[in-house]
Design a protein around this motif. Structure first.
Motif, PDB file in Angstrom:
ATOM      1  N   LEU A 296      -1.339   2.123   4.622  1.00  0.00           N
ATOM      2  CA  LEU A 296      -2.213   1.120   5.221  1.00  0.00           C
ATOM      3  C   LEU A 296      -3.167   1.818   6.183  1.00  0.00           C
ATOM      4  O   LEU A 296      -2.738   2.422   7.174  1.00  0.00           O
ATOM      5  CB  LEU A 296      -1.380   0.068   5.958  1.00  0.00           C
ATOM      6  CG  LEU A 296      -2.166  -1.063   6.636  1.00  0.00           C
ATOM      7  CD1 LEU A 296      -2.957  -1.877   5.619  1.00  0.00           C
ATOM      8  CD2 LEU A 296      -1.211  -1.967   7.425  1.00  0.00           C
TER       9      LEU A 296
ATOM     10  N   GLY B 103      -6.750   0.121   2.445  1.00  0.00           N
ATOM     11  CA  GLY B 103      -5.537   0.894   2.201  1.00  0.00           C
ATOM     12  C   GLY B 103      -5.686   1.821   1.022  1.00  0.00           C
ATOM     13  O   GLY B 103      -6.621   1.716   0.214  1.00  0.00           O
TER      14      GLY B 103
ATOM     15  N   PRO C 129       0.824  -1.207   0.000  1.00  0.00           N
ATOM     16  CA  PRO C 129       0.000   0.000   0.000  1.00  0.00           C
ATOM     17  C   PRO C 129       0.858   1.257   0.000  1.00  0.00           C
ATOM     18  O   PRO C 129       1.997   1.257   0.478  1.00  0.00           O
ATOM     19  CB  PRO C 129      -0.780  -0.127   1.304  1.00  0.00           C
ATOM     20  CG  PRO C 129       0.186  -0.824   2.217  1.00  0.00           C
ATOM     21  CD  PRO C 129       0.988  -1.765   1.340  1.00  0.00           C
TER      22      PRO C 129
END
Length: 838
Positions: A59, A94, A56
């Protein structure tokens, strides 16, 4: 991100079983990110520890069975999961970053109209860029996708759409179990054409700027699609298994195409906007058939690990060629295979980086990526052709159908497939597989001929050899063609002798007793019909007759075998490139098959760039230009061969006045339209020759504000022979991590020109010093392609080899760069050997 190892994948597969992914994407936000929410369900060994891949930008949250997962559990793009229950639910939210590398969720903006387009490309390990996953091929699971997108967008995915999209909300049916690298979607204001066939909904997608061209070509694409579906349904007991069949043509795609179930993705160069040859139309049909074959080989039955990549690509390559010939109007695909694809396999197989079609071990995913080459595709397909000749087509297809039934929606291995074909054929394929699939490199088959005083064959022997480092001799089933030059000026096949070469016979020597006493032919063609995979060398009398007989042969496949043998001998420095250019000038102008014309000119042009010395290259290039002129003169106006010859002439001529005249419509050959793509070729050649500058390039780009024009302009700018242009291009390739993959590739393509040797030679040391840093910033497929295209292969010098050796000696060189340099160095080595013949 650390490369996933086979040991890690094996341990994880023993720990978890995935039961489903529910992925919800929000593509409506601004900036460079999108929102992703995933519910991942799986069973596991109680108390065990594992991890999911996840990359990501930020997150937002992660919970495992309702308990928050600490953010510190995410490291090196892996989210650690501890204390697993028997049944588990992982929920992750995310912000994910859009990609400009052709991996993950790739975003491009069409310079034609400013519209934004997305496509997802998960291969090979890119799913982590979109959702958390167990990213290995043997952990397949159903996928349920929902997408929120701008109201004027179209979204399509693996699953069929459920209901009408409302307020930008698109939902899709749960798929059959998929490997994570097949999960895909497209999103954007795509233009769509729809049809159906045999109960299967069909769709084609392309950018709005290509709508007119897609509409014009949809009937042809749909026809090929339907014909291939029908033929696959005839030979396979299992029908197409994934409901709908969408084919999306997208910008800046790294591959030719990707076989995602339900939404096959192609590079959008396959939607032609200028004149193309019949060879290119055939090539598109073969790619369609290739990706369709994957719906069974790869999608329905998936390899358990990357060492069995051949179960995907070799079968798709073989069937794509075969089905196109059997089902569509493009019946000459085996000629194309012999001329083009097989040559790719032979070249890859002779490099220091060679590997078996089915290696016993592929340790990690980085190494797996490197095996997507001519060996896994073209050599594997040629080997399958030998397998069909060995066991018979009926048994071969019966084995495939048993394989599909046994492993549908699951995974399989080499042993599984061979067992099925062995049972169907009654032949033990163990030894055959060791020789053909587990052993690397290629054999050479040479004809040794002794003639009697009366003109008959006293003895014909096929001699099989292998490189010292790869001594495997193999069984070959092949044809020997006896061709005679008649008094009427034609060359006809008198007889084809079917031969079984025994690898254990007399040190690789197989006497063809059936030819003893036969009147000697003017041409004895080894591997007539191109059934086996081997390098071919003719007996001296046949080789001497080739320039006279080659233009008169009616069989295009026989001509392809001869041209391929000649080209391969030059690559091996067994024959000088001057001899090849002379043959091209003498024989190619009467060639009737456009794919042979295209491939001979393309391959010869590449050799002429590197194999002659700088002093002899201009004469070789001029002879090649003369051959193109002769082809143009005799080819049908408006036909494919005239177009192919014109393209090659543009790339070889040094007559800038003539090229400028063509741009202005002066003295253009009849039936040849100087359309957008030809104009770019002319501007590119003029730039290389120093006869076009930035203003010419800018003017052409203003007339073609498209992704294709953007890439062509980048290539042209890198080809300008000034120190400033080269410095700017080099800095862009090495140091710009934000540029799109295809613009960087185009720049790398334009940079190295043999005409600019004095200007670019100082960049050879910089390649070896600076390319490792580029690959740290941009890895994966995009990095590999850029590193390959930027290799200083035109700097044919021992100093280039010394620089390569120095980099390879460094212990920290990445596996991707090591492979690129090993192969590039081999090209330079061969060019130096060839120059010794000049």
């Amino acid at each position: 991100m650390p490369s996933l190892t086979r040991a890690e994948a094996t341990a994880r597969a023993a720990t978890v079983t995935v039961t489903g992914y529910a992925v919800d994407l929000d593509l409506t936000g601004g900036g460079d990110t999108f929102r992703s929410r995933t519910v991942l369900t799986f069973t596991a060994t109680e108390g065990a520890t594992t991890f999911v891949e996840l990359e990501p930008e930020r997150l937002l949250s992660a919970t495992l069975n309702g308990t928050p997962v600490d953010a510190s559990a995410l490291a090196d793009q892996r989210l650690a999961l501890t204390g697993l229950a028997a049944t588990n639910e992982l929920v992750v939210e995310g912000e994910m970053r859009y990609s400009n590398t052709g991996e993950g969720l790739h975003r491009s903006i069409d310079p034609a109209d400013g519209r934004t387009y997305l496509y997802a490309h998960m291969f090979l390990d890119g799913a982590r860029r979109i959702f958390p996953c167990f990213d290995q091929p043997d952990l397949k699971a159903p996928v349920t996708l929902a997408v929120t997108a701008p109201d004027d967008w179209i979204v399509a995915a693996n699953g069929e759409q459920t209901g009408e999209a409302k307020d930008g909300r698109w939902t899709f049916a749960t798929t059959e179990p998929l490997a994570t690298y097949f999960v895909s979607l497209i999103a954007g204001p795509y233009h769509v054409c729809r049809d159906s066939h045999d109960g299967i909904p069909l769709a084609l997608y392309a950018r709005q700027a290509l709508a007119e061209h897609l509409d014009a070509q949809a009937e042809e694409i749909f026809t090929v699609t339907k014909q291939c579906l029908d033929r696959y349904h005839e030979i396979f007991d299992t029908r197409y298994p994934f409901g709908h069949y969408g084919q999306a043509f997208v910008s800046e795609f790294n591959f030719g195409a990707m076989e995602n179930p339900g939404i096959v993705v192609f590079r959008d160069e396959f939607i032609y906007r200028s004149a193309v040859t019949e060879g290119e139309l055939e090539g598109r049909a073969m790619v369609i058939a290739h990706e369709m074959a994957h719906q069974w080989f790869g999608d329905l039955v998936t390899m358990a690990w990357w060492d069995d990549l051949w179960l995907n690509e070799s079968f798709a390559e073989y069937l794509g060629t075969r089905i196109t010939a059997e089902a569509t109007k493009y019946t000459g695909t085996w000629t194309t295979f012999a001329m083009n694809r097989k040559a790719w396999g032979l070249r890859a197989d002779q490099r220091p980086s060679t590997h078996p079609v089915a290696p016993e071990e592929v340790d990690d995913t980085d190494l797996a990526l490197l095996n997507f080459d001519g060996i896994s595709y073209a050599k594997g397909a040629a080997v399958l052709r030998q397998l069909v000749a060995y066991v018979g087509d009926k048994a071969f297809l019966a084995g495939l159908n048993e394989h599909f039934t046994a492993h549908a929606y699951g995974n399989a291995t080499l042993a599984d497939l061979l067992a099925a074909v062995s049972r169907a054929s009654g032949r033990d394929l163990g030894a055959w597989a060791e020789q053909w699939l587990r052993s690397a490199q290629v054999n050479t088959l040479r004809a040794e001929v002794t003639r009697a005083d009366d003109g008959t064959y006293a003895q014909v022997t096929l001699v099989q050899t292998a490189p010292d480092a790869y001594p495997t001799l193999r069984p070959h089933k092949l044809g020997l063609g006896l061709y005679d030059h008649g008094t009427d000026g034609t060359v006809t096949l008198r007889r084809r002798v079917e031969v079984d070469v025994d690898p254990g016979a007399d040190g690789g020597r197989t006497v063809i007793s059936d030819l003893t006493g036969e009147p000697a032919a003017d041409l004895l063609l080894v591997n007539d019909g191109d059934l086996t995979y081997a390098k071919v060398r003719l007996d001296p009398a046949s080789a001497e007759a080739v320039p006279q007989l080659l233009p008169l042969l009616d069989d295009s496949l026989a001509r392809a075998v001869l041209w391929s043998a000649m080209l391969d001998a030059v690559i091996d420095a067994e024959r000088p490139v001057a001899e090849l250019v002379t043959l091209v000038l003498a024989a190619l102008p009467v060639e009737r098959e456009v794919v042979i014309v295209e491939d001979v000119l393309r391959m010869t042009r590449g050799l002429v760039d590197r194999y002659p010395t700088p002093e002899t290259r201009p004469a070789a290039l001029e002879m090649l230009a003369q051959a193109c002129d002769r082809l143009i003169a005799v080819a049908e106006p408006g036909g494919s061969i005239r177009l192919a010859a014109a393209r090659a002439l543009i790339g070889t001529t040094t007559d800038t006045v003539r090229l400028r005249g063509w741009l202005d419509g002066e003295n253009v050959p009849e039936g040849l339209e100087i359309d957008t793509d030809l104009r770019w070729l002319i501007v590119y050649r003029l730039a290389i020759l120093g006869a076009a500058g930035p203003e010419d390039i800018d003017a052409q780009y203003e007339a073609d504000r498209s992704p294709f024009g953007e890439q062509a302009a980048a290539r042209c700018r890198a080809a300008i022979p000034t120190a400033e242009a080269k410095a700017r291009a080099w800095d862009f390739v090495i140091n710009d991590p934000d540029a799109s993959n295809r613009i960087l590739e185009a720049t790398a393509q334009g940079f190295w020109q043999p005409e600019h040797l004095a200007l670019v030679a100082p960049y050879a040391p910089r390649y070896f010093a600076e390319m490792p840093g580029m690959l740290e910033r941009r890895g994966g497929m995009s990095g590999e392609r850029i590193a390959t295209m930027a290799y200083p292969s035109v700097v044919v010098a021992e100093s280039t080899r010394e620089l390569a050796a120095g980099l390879l000696a460094a212990g920290d060189t990445s596996s991707i760069l090591r492979r690129v340099v090993v192969d590039g160095d081999d090209d330079v080595r061969r060019a130096l050997l060839a120059r010794g013949l000049s």
